[in-house]
Design a protein around this motif. Sequence first.
Motif, PDB file in Angstrom:
ATOM      1  N   ASP A  29       2.882  -2.532  -4.495  1.00 28.31           N
ATOM      2  CA  ASP A  29       2.874  -1.528  -5.560  1.00 28.31           C
ATOM      3  C   ASP A  29       2.641  -0.133  -4.977  1.00 28.31           C
ATOM      4  OD1 ASP A  29       3.032  -3.386  -7.927  1.00 28.31           O
ATOM      5  OD2 ASP A  29       1.227  -4.148  -6.936  1.00 28.31           O
ATOM      6  N   ALA A  30       3.382   0.205  -3.952  1.00 26.72           N
ATOM      7  CA  ALA A  30       3.157   1.473  -3.257  1.00 26.72           C
ATOM      8  C   ALA A  30       4.420   2.321  -3.196  1.00 26.72           C
ATOM      9  CB  ALA A  30       2.630   1.206  -1.850  1.00 26.72           C
ATOM     10  N   GLU A  31       4.156   3.605  -3.164  1.00 24.21           N
ATOM     11  CA  GLU A  31       5.221   4.602  -3.076  1.00 24.21           C
ATOM     12  C   GLU A  31       4.910   5.369  -1.799  1.00 24.21           C
ATOM     13  OE1 GLU A  31       8.451   6.093  -4.389  1.00 24.21           O
ATOM     14  OE2 GLU A  31       7.356   5.070  -6.013  1.00 24.21           O
ATOM     15  N   ILE A  32       5.725   5.170  -0.766  1.00 19.06           N
ATOM     16  CA  ILE A  32       5.390   5.745   0.540  1.00 19.06           C
ATOM     17  C   ILE A  32       6.467   6.742   0.932  1.00 19.06           C
ATOM     18  CG2 ILE A  32       5.004   5.165   2.976  1.00 19.06           C
ATOM     19  CD1 ILE A  32       3.911   2.449   1.964  1.00 19.06           C
ATOM     20  N   GLY A  33       6.038   7.977   1.186  1.00 20.17           N
ATOM     21  CA  GLY A  33       6.998   9.058   1.410  1.00 20.17           C
ATOM     22  C   GLY A  33       7.662   9.013   2.782  1.00 20.17           C
ATOM     23  N   ALA A  34       8.564   9.956   2.982  1.00 17.96           N
ATOM     24  CA  ALA A  34       9.305  10.037   4.238  1.00 17.96           C
ATOM     25  C   ALA A  34       8.343  10.293   5.401  1.00 17.96           C
ATOM     26  CB  ALA A  34      10.338  11.157   4.153  1.00 17.96           C
ATOM     27  N   ARG A  35       8.659   9.722   6.531  1.00 20.13           N
ATOM     28  CA  ARG A  35       7.950   9.940   7.811  1.00 20.13           C
ATOM     29  C   ARG A  35       6.465   9.577   7.785  1.00 20.13           C
ATOM     30  NH1 ARG A  35      10.052  14.396   6.593  1.00 20.13           N
ATOM     31  NH2 ARG A  35       8.057  15.447   6.779  1.00 20.13           N
ATOM     32  N   VAL A  36       6.024   8.871   6.791  1.00 23.55           N
ATOM     33  CA  VAL A  36       4.629   8.410   6.784  1.00 23.55           C
ATOM     34  C   VAL A  36       4.455   7.377   7.888  1.00 23.55           C
ATOM     35  CG1 VAL A  36       2.975   6.965   5.489  1.00 23.55           C
ATOM     36  CG2 VAL A  36       4.173   8.864   4.347  1.00 23.55           C
ATOM     37  N   ASN A  37       3.292   7.433   8.576  1.00 25.08           N
ATOM     38  CA  ASN A  37       2.998   6.399   9.562  1.00 25.08           C
ATOM     39  C   ASN A  37       1.843   5.558   9.038  1.00 25.08           C
ATOM     40  OD1 ASN A  37       1.995   4.965  11.897  1.00 25.08           O
ATOM     41  ND2 ASN A  37       3.286   6.332  13.111  1.00 25.08           N
ATOM     42  N   VAL A  38       2.124   4.273   8.835  1.00 27.46           N
ATOM     43  CA  VAL A  38       1.098   3.370   8.326  1.00 27.46           C
ATOM     44  C   VAL A  38       0.550   2.581   9.511  1.00 27.46           C
ATOM     45  CG1 VAL A  38       0.642   1.404   6.795  1.00 27.46           C
ATOM     46  CG2 VAL A  38       2.254   3.201   6.090  1.00 27.46           C
ATOM     47  N   GLY A  39      -0.732   2.771   9.823  1.00 29.47           N
ATOM     48  CA  GLY A  39      -1.310   2.135  11.007  1.00 29.47           C
ATOM     49  C   GLY A  39      -1.490   0.638  10.841  1.00 29.47           C
ATOM     50  N   ALA A  40      -1.700  -0.027  11.971  1.00 32.35           N
ATOM     51  CA  ALA A  40      -1.881  -1.484  11.976  1.00 32.35           C
ATOM     52  C   ALA A  40      -3.042  -1.877  11.076  1.00 32.35           C
ATOM     53  CB  ALA A  40      -2.138  -1.969  13.397  1.00 32.35           C
ATOM     54  N   GLY A  41      -2.870  -2.926  10.332  1.00 35.46           N
ATOM     55  CA  GLY A  41      -3.970  -3.468   9.534  1.00 35.46           C
ATOM     56  C   GLY A  41      -4.238  -2.712   8.249  1.00 35.46           C
ATOM     57  N   THR A  42      -3.333  -1.869   7.823  1.00 34.06           N
ATOM     58  CA  THR A  42      -3.521  -1.147   6.558  1.00 34.06           C
ATOM     59  C   THR A  42      -3.263  -2.084   5.377  1.00 34.06           C
ATOM     60  OG1 THR A  42      -2.895   0.958   7.547  1.00 34.06           O
ATOM     61  CG2 THR A  42      -2.630   0.754   5.135  1.00 34.06           C
ATOM     62  N   ILE A  43      -4.152  -1.988   4.399  1.00 36.68           N
ATOM     63  CA  ILE A  43      -4.007  -2.826   3.209  1.00 36.68           C
ATOM     64  C   ILE A  43      -4.039  -1.951   1.963  1.00 36.68           C
ATOM     65  CG2 ILE A  43      -5.019  -4.719   1.847  1.00 36.68           C
ATOM     66  CD1 ILE A  43      -4.305  -5.703   4.610  1.00 36.68           C
ATOM     67  N   THR A  44      -3.071  -2.137   1.075  1.00 38.20           N
ATOM     68  CA  THR A  44      -3.192  -1.534  -0.254  1.00 38.20           C
ATOM     69  C   THR A  44      -3.914  -2.556  -1.117  1.00 38.20           C
ATOM     70  OG1 THR A  44      -1.058  -2.438  -0.872  1.00 38.20           O
ATOM     71  CG2 THR A  44      -1.058  -0.163  -0.108  1.00 38.20           C
ATOM     72  N   CYS A  45      -5.069  -2.154  -1.636  1.00 40.40           N
ATOM     73  CA  CYS A  45      -5.826  -3.046  -2.510  1.00 40.40           C
ATOM     74  C   CYS A  45      -5.301  -2.787  -3.919  1.00 40.40           C
ATOM     75  CB  CYS A  45      -7.321  -2.751  -2.401  1.00 40.40           C
ATOM     76  SG  CYS A  45      -7.877  -2.694  -0.679  1.00 40.40           S
ATOM     77  N   ASN A  46      -4.248  -3.499  -4.283  1.00 38.78           N
ATOM     78  CA  ASN A  46      -3.513  -3.158  -5.502  1.00 38.78           C
ATOM     79  C   ASN A  46      -4.007  -3.912  -6.721  1.00 38.78           C
ATOM     80  OD1 ASN A  46      -2.536  -5.534  -4.337  1.00 38.78           O
ATOM     81  ND2 ASN A  46      -0.560  -5.337  -5.346  1.00 38.78           N
ATOM     82  N   TYR A  47      -4.863  -4.893  -6.517  1.00 42.56           N
ATOM     83  CA  TYR A  47      -5.249  -5.790  -7.614  1.00 42.56           C
ATOM     84  C   TYR A  47      -6.757  -5.760  -7.767  1.00 42.56           C
ATOM     85  CZ  TYR A  47      -5.270 -10.138 -10.351  1.00 42.56           C
ATOM     86  OH  TYR A  47      -5.430 -11.076 -11.328  1.00 42.56           O
ATOM     87  N   ASP A  48      -7.218  -5.431  -8.972  1.00 48.94           N
ATOM     88  CA  ASP A  48      -8.662  -5.375  -9.198  1.00 48.94           C
ATOM     89  C   ASP A  48      -9.186  -6.629  -9.878  1.00 48.94           C
ATOM     90  OD1 ASP A  48      -7.758  -5.115 -11.770  1.00 48.94           O
ATOM     91  OD2 ASP A  48      -8.328  -3.009 -11.984  1.00 48.94           O
ATOM     92  N   GLY A  49      -8.376  -7.661  -9.884  1.00 44.18           N
ATOM     93  CA  GLY A  49      -8.766  -8.908 -10.528  1.00 44.18           C
ATOM     94  C   GLY A  49      -8.222  -9.014 -11.938  1.00 44.18           C
ATOM     95  N   VAL A  50      -7.793  -7.870 -12.493  1.00 44.64           N
ATOM     96  CA  VAL A  50      -7.234  -7.867 -13.847  1.00 44.64           C
ATOM     97  C   VAL A  50      -5.818  -7.300 -13.836  1.00 44.64           C
ATOM     98  CG1 VAL A  50      -7.532  -7.065 -16.221  1.00 44.64           C
ATOM     99  CG2 VAL A  50      -9.552  -7.545 -14.807  1.00 44.64           C
ATOM    100  N   ALA A  51      -5.680  -6.123 -13.258  1.00 47.87           N
ATOM    101  CA  ALA A  51      -4.370  -5.460 -13.304  1.00 47.87           C
ATOM    102  C   ALA A  51      -3.965  -4.956 -11.922  1.00 47.87           C
ATOM    103  CB  ALA A  51      -4.424  -4.299 -14.281  1.00 47.87           C
ATOM    104  N   LYS A  52      -2.666  -4.676 -11.787  1.00 44.52           N
ATOM    105  CA  LYS A  52      -2.136  -4.114 -10.539  1.00 44.52           C
ATOM    106  C   LYS A  52      -2.110  -2.593 -10.651  1.00 44.52           C
ATOM    107  CE  LYS A  52      -1.130  -8.126  -8.781  1.00 44.52           C
ATOM    108  NZ  LYS A  52       0.139  -8.839  -8.872  1.00 44.52           N
TER     109      LYS A  52
END
Length: 467
Positions: A375-398
Motif C-alpha cells: 500500500d505504498a506510493e514511491i516516487g521517482a529515484r527513491v532509494n529504499v534500503g535493505a530491510g525496509t518495512i511498510t507497516c501498512n496494517y494496524d490489525g483493523v485497516a490498511k
Amino acid sequence: MAHGSAIAIVLAAGKGERMQSTTTPKVLHEVAGRALVHWPVVLAHEVGVRRVIVVVGHGHADVEAALARRFGDAAPEIALQQQQRGTGDAVACAVARLADGPDNARVLILSGDVPLLRASTLHALFSCTGPLAFIATRAPDPTGYGRVVRDADGRVLRIVEHKDATPAERALDEVNAGIYAADLGFLRRELHGLSAANAQGELYLTDLVARAAAAAPVATVLAPFVEVAGVNDRVELAASDALARRRIAERWMRAGVTLRAPDSIAIDADVIEIGADTLLGAGVALRGRTRIGSGVTIDVGCVLTDTVVEDGAILRPYTIATSAKIGPRSVVGPFAHLRQGSELGEAVHVGNFVETKKTRLGRGAKANHLSYLGDAEIGARVNVGAGTITCNYDGVAKHVTVIEEGAFIGSNTALVAPVRVGQGATVGAGTTVTRDVPAGALVVSRAEEKQIAGYAARKANAKPKSR
Ligand code: UD1
Ligand code: CA
C-alpha cells in the motif's frame, strides 16, 4: 472467412464421471490454463461466429460464472439442460432458444470436451453443404466412439454408437468426432423425432445422420485424431494439455520468442502477447492474460500471472508476479514477489526477497534487498534500503505510505502508515517513522549508542560462576 450469421452450440452439460471429481464439473478442468468449455467458445469467436449458446447442466452455476468471468460482455448465452437425456436433447435445449432464427441459418455443434480443434478444420466443415455435415477421424482405439457406417460406394449411411454396434461395426475405425454443421430448419424438424430406444436409453444426436443421409449426401471432414480427441479422464486431460502447450510454444517461437527448454515452459492459451526477441528460461510459467513486450528476459523459474512486462525488462530467476505491471527496462529479482497491484515504472530495480503489494514505484526507484512494500506510493529515484518495512496494517485497516521523489530510506526502517516522507528527505538507518517527514529533512530514531571500553578483557578476567 467469417461466419457472422452462423450460430454455435457448445455441449457442456455432462457430468464427466471419469474425471472422478467431487468439486469441479468436467468442462471446468483446464488445458493450457483455459477451462475446457472456453476452448470451443474462443474458437467460435475466432471463426467469426457471433452467437454462441452453451448448454449447461452439471455444475451449471459454476460453468456459467466461469464463462461470464472469462468472456465478460462477449459471454455466450446459456441454455440449461435440466436432465442429461443425451446429446440430441442437449441440442434441442439450445435450438429452443433460436425461435427467431431463419431455417437456413447454419448451426455449428461443438463439444465442450474437445479443446484442440483447429480453426482451419472448422472452416472446412463450414464449407460443406447439405442439411448436416460432421467431422470424422480415424481413432487408434475406436472403443467408445460412434462408428461411421458407409455404403459400398463410400456414402455415409448412419452413425452407430459403440454400445449399439455389431461386432462388424465395431471393427470400423472411422469414428464420429462429435462436431457438426447443420441447417437450423433441419434441426427444428428432426430433433423432436429422436427416440431413446437404444443401449443407453438416450436421445442420440447421432441418429440425425441417418435422417440427413436419406435426404441428401452427408459430407464429412476427416480430421487428425489428436485434434478432435475428447477429454474424458485426467490422463487425457494431461495429454491434451501437453499438446496444447507444445502448439502454443511453437507459435511463439515462430513469432520470434526464444524458449530455452520449451517443454519445461508453460505458456497459457490466454496469454495475450509476447514480443519478438524476448527470452524465456527453463521452467517459466506465463499464466492468465499476461502480456510481455519485446526484448524482455524472463529467466529460469519465473511465474507471471495476469501481469504486464514492458520492453527490455529483465526478470531474474524465480521472480513471482501476480496482477502486476513491470515498466520498461526494469530489473526484478532474483526471488522477488510482486503481488496484485504492484506497478513498477521505468527502469525500477526490485531485488531479492522484496515483496510488493498495491505499491507503485516511480521511474528509477530502487528497492534492492529484503523489504516489504505494501500500500505504498514511491516516487521517482527513491532509494529504499535493505530491510525496509511498510507497516501498512494496524490489525483493523490498511494504510498508505507515501515516499516522495528522491527520498532516501536507510536500512532497517519501519514506516508506520499512514505516513509520508517528503521529497528528498533522508531516513536514518534503523528508524521507526511514525510522523510525516518534511521535504529535505533528516529523521533518525535510535536509542543512544553506548560504548564500553575494555569489555572483552573484563569478561575474560571475570571469575567463573560457582554452581
Ligand atoms: C458422442 C457421440 C459419439 C462420438 C463422441 C465423440 C452421441 C450419441 N455420441 O459420444 O458418436 O464418437 O461423442 O467424442 O452423441 N452432453 C450434454 N448433454 C447430454 C449428454 C451429453 O450436454 O445429455 C455433452 C457432454 O457434456 C459432452 C458432449 O455432449 O460435452 C458429448 O457427450 P458424451 O456423453 O461425452 O458423448 P460420447 O458418449 O462421448
Ligand atoms: Ca465424450
